[in-house]
Design a protein around this motif. Structure first.
Motif, PDB file in Angstrom:
ATOM      1  N   GLN A   7      -8.361 -20.767   9.439  1.00 15.13           N
ATOM      2  CA  GLN A   7      -9.802 -20.649   9.227  1.00 15.13           C
ATOM      3  C   GLN A   7     -10.264 -21.580   8.115  1.00 15.13           C
ATOM      4  O   GLN A   7      -9.868 -21.453   6.960  1.00 15.13           O
ATOM      5  N   GLY A   8     -11.117 -22.546   8.501  1.00 16.89           N
ATOM      6  CA  GLY A   8     -11.745 -23.419   7.539  1.00 16.89           C
ATOM      7  C   GLY A   8     -13.173 -22.977   7.289  1.00 16.89           C
ATOM      8  O   GLY A   8     -13.644 -21.982   7.845  1.00 16.89           O
ATOM      9  N   PHE A  14      -7.693 -20.699  16.676  1.00 16.53           N
ATOM     10  CA  PHE A  14      -6.740 -19.692  17.156  1.00 16.53           C
ATOM     11  C   PHE A  14      -5.777 -20.400  18.099  1.00 16.53           C
ATOM     12  O   PHE A  14      -6.212 -21.110  19.015  1.00 16.53           O
ATOM     13  N   ALA A  15      -4.480 -20.205  17.906  1.00 17.34           N
ATOM     14  CA  ALA A  15      -3.489 -20.867  18.757  1.00 17.34           C
ATOM     15  C   ALA A  15      -2.334 -19.915  19.038  1.00 17.34           C
ATOM     16  O   ALA A  15      -1.973 -19.086  18.194  1.00 17.34           O
ATOM     17  N   VAL A  16      -1.757 -20.033  20.226  1.00 13.89           N
ATOM     18  CA  VAL A  16      -0.658 -19.163  20.648  1.00 13.89           C
ATOM     19  C   VAL A  16       0.585 -20.001  20.877  1.00 13.89           C
ATOM     20  O   VAL A  16       0.554 -21.023  21.581  1.00 13.89           O
ATOM     21  N   HIS A  17       1.702 -19.559  20.267  1.00 13.68           N
ATOM     22  CA  HIS A  17       2.998 -20.226  20.413  1.00 13.68           C
ATOM     23  C   HIS A  17       3.957 -19.273  21.118  1.00 13.68           C
ATOM     24  O   HIS A  17       4.087 -18.105  20.725  1.00 13.68           O
ATOM     25  N   ASP A  18       4.615 -19.758  22.179  1.00 16.54           N
ATOM     26  CA  ASP A  18       5.478 -18.884  22.980  1.00 16.54           C
ATOM     27  C   ASP A  18       6.945 -18.908  22.553  1.00 16.54           C
ATOM     28  O   ASP A  18       7.814 -18.387  23.259  1.00 16.54           O
ATOM     29  N   GLY A  19       7.216 -19.521  21.407  1.00 21.24           N
ATOM     30  CA  GLY A  19       8.587 -19.636  20.941  1.00 21.24           C
ATOM     31  C   GLY A  19       9.153 -21.018  21.151  1.00 21.24           C
ATOM     32  O   GLY A  19      10.141 -21.401  20.502  1.00 21.24           O
ATOM     33  N   ALA A  20       8.519 -21.775  22.043  1.00 21.25           N
ATOM     34  CA  ALA A  20       8.952 -23.148  22.298  1.00 21.25           C
ATOM     35  C   ALA A  20       7.812 -24.144  22.184  1.00 21.25           C
ATOM     36  O   ALA A  20       8.004 -25.269  21.707  1.00 21.25           O
ATOM     37  N   TRP A  26      -7.903 -22.467  20.758  1.00 22.11           N
ATOM     38  CA  TRP A  26      -9.347 -22.300  20.875  1.00 22.11           C
ATOM     39  C   TRP A  26      -9.979 -22.409  19.500  1.00 22.11           C
ATOM     40  O   TRP A  26      -9.377 -22.018  18.502  1.00 22.11           O
ATOM     41  N   ARG A  27     -11.201 -22.906  19.456  1.00 16.85           N
ATOM     42  CA  ARG A  27     -11.940 -23.011  18.188  1.00 16.85           C
ATOM     43  C   ARG A  27     -13.234 -22.213  18.274  1.00 16.85           C
ATOM     44  O   ARG A  27     -13.887 -22.171  19.326  1.00 16.85           O
ATOM     45  N   HIS A  44      -9.874 -11.757  23.639  1.00 21.20           N
ATOM     46  CA  HIS A  44      -9.347 -11.101  24.844  1.00 21.20           C
ATOM     47  C   HIS A  44      -9.744 -11.867  26.101  1.00 21.20           C
ATOM     48  O   HIS A  44      -8.931 -12.072  27.018  1.00 21.20           O
ATOM     49  N   GLN A  45     -10.994 -12.299  26.151  1.00 22.40           N
ATOM     50  CA  GLN A  45     -11.460 -13.046  27.322  1.00 22.40           C
ATOM     51  C   GLN A  45     -10.732 -14.382  27.461  1.00 22.40           C
ATOM     52  O   GLN A  45     -10.344 -14.787  28.567  1.00 22.40           O
ATOM     53  N   LEU A  46     -10.532 -15.064  26.347  1.00 22.21           N
ATOM     54  CA  LEU A  46      -9.856 -16.360  26.392  1.00 22.21           C
ATOM     55  C   LEU A  46      -8.390 -16.212  26.770  1.00 22.21           C
ATOM     56  O   LEU A  46      -7.843 -17.036  27.530  1.00 22.21           O
TER      57      LEU A  46
END
Length: 259
Positions: A7-8, A14-20, A26-27, A44-46
């Motif tokens: 957060q700036g 917001f970012a999702v990492h699956d382990g790899a 999304w911004r 939730h929608q995204l």
């Protein structure tokens, strides 16, 4: 999966990492009054659009320079993911020294960028982050944060010029073809854009001279790409530097907590 939140003052990533890999980003505009529930509905929608849901998120790390928003970001993780988030500057292990007079004044964003740049490019470094402010962080050969120069961001400069001068319009920032403008808009674009390039180059040269060592220059941030091709002083443009830093801090914290 790991949910990383950076957060700036202007935007929140917001970012999702699956382990790899980073599988989604999304911004959203940063709004200090946005509640945890509002974040949850939006996120939730995204997630659903990418075939994911809250049940897949089992870890969260947050970097924020907006203290009044941090409470609701923590609540988002606790209420909707049932996890305690890692917060940079609070319950995380950085694994670097902060060699400035008042280490507590080093913003979370600068710490994250320091680590992300160092693991990617080594040191010594100048890390330029172009956002609401433009920061020039000095990173030592061992990865320590050793100092900073801070100037107003280019968008802030445009906004201030428009607000303070009644006849100057709000303009889009573009790379001008000419240095000499033939109308108000082109004149403003030239002065703002090339003036900012001049600021960047001047500070790079003088930071290097004062530091007394060869340094690699890395640029990141929302508007850093505007300056690609405009200066030879920047060695690397790395838009994902913050995410690399957040992931590394998460890994270091997990490893540190196992000891």
């Amino acid at each position: 999966m790991l949910l990383a939140i950076e957060q700036g003052n202007t935007n929140t990533l917001f970012a999702v990492h699956d382990g790899a890999h980073w599988v989604a980003q999304w911004r959203a505009a940063t709004e200090s009054t946005r509640t945890a529930d509002e974040y949850a509905v939006w996120l939730h929608q995204l997630l659903q659009m990418r075939g994911m849901d809250f049940s897949g998120i089992d870890a969260c790390i947050i970097s924020s320079v907006v203290p009044q928003s941090l409470f609701n970001l923590r609540k988002l993780a606790q209420r909707y993911f049932q996890i305690t988030p890692y917060v940079v500057g609070d319950n995380t292990h950085l694994g670097i020294e902060v060699r400035i007079d008042k280490p507590s004044e080093a913003g979370a964003d600068r710490l994250v960028n320091t680590i992300g740049a160092f693991i990617e490019h080594g040191g010594p470094l100048i890390v330029i982050d172009s956002g609401t402010a433009t920061t020039f962080d000095v990173v030592a050969a061992d990865g320590a944060l050793e100092g900073t120069a801070i100037s107003p961001g280019i968008n802030l400069s445009v906004q201030a010029l428009h607000q303070a001068a009644a006849k100057l319009p709000r303009i889009a920032i573009e790379k001008p073809v000419h240095y000499i403008g033939k109308d108000t808009v082109s004149a403003m674009q030239s002065g703002i854009y090339w003036g900012y390039v001049g600021l960047i180059e001047y500070l790079i040269d003088h930071i290097k001279a004062e530091y007394g060592q060869s340094m690699t220059v890395v640029a990141t941030g929302g508007v850093a790409s505007l300056f690609e091709g405009a200066t030879t002083k920047i060695d690397h443009f790395d838009p994902d530097l913050t995410l690399k830093g957040l992931l590394e801090i998460y890994k270091r914290t997990i490893e540190h907590n196992k000891r």
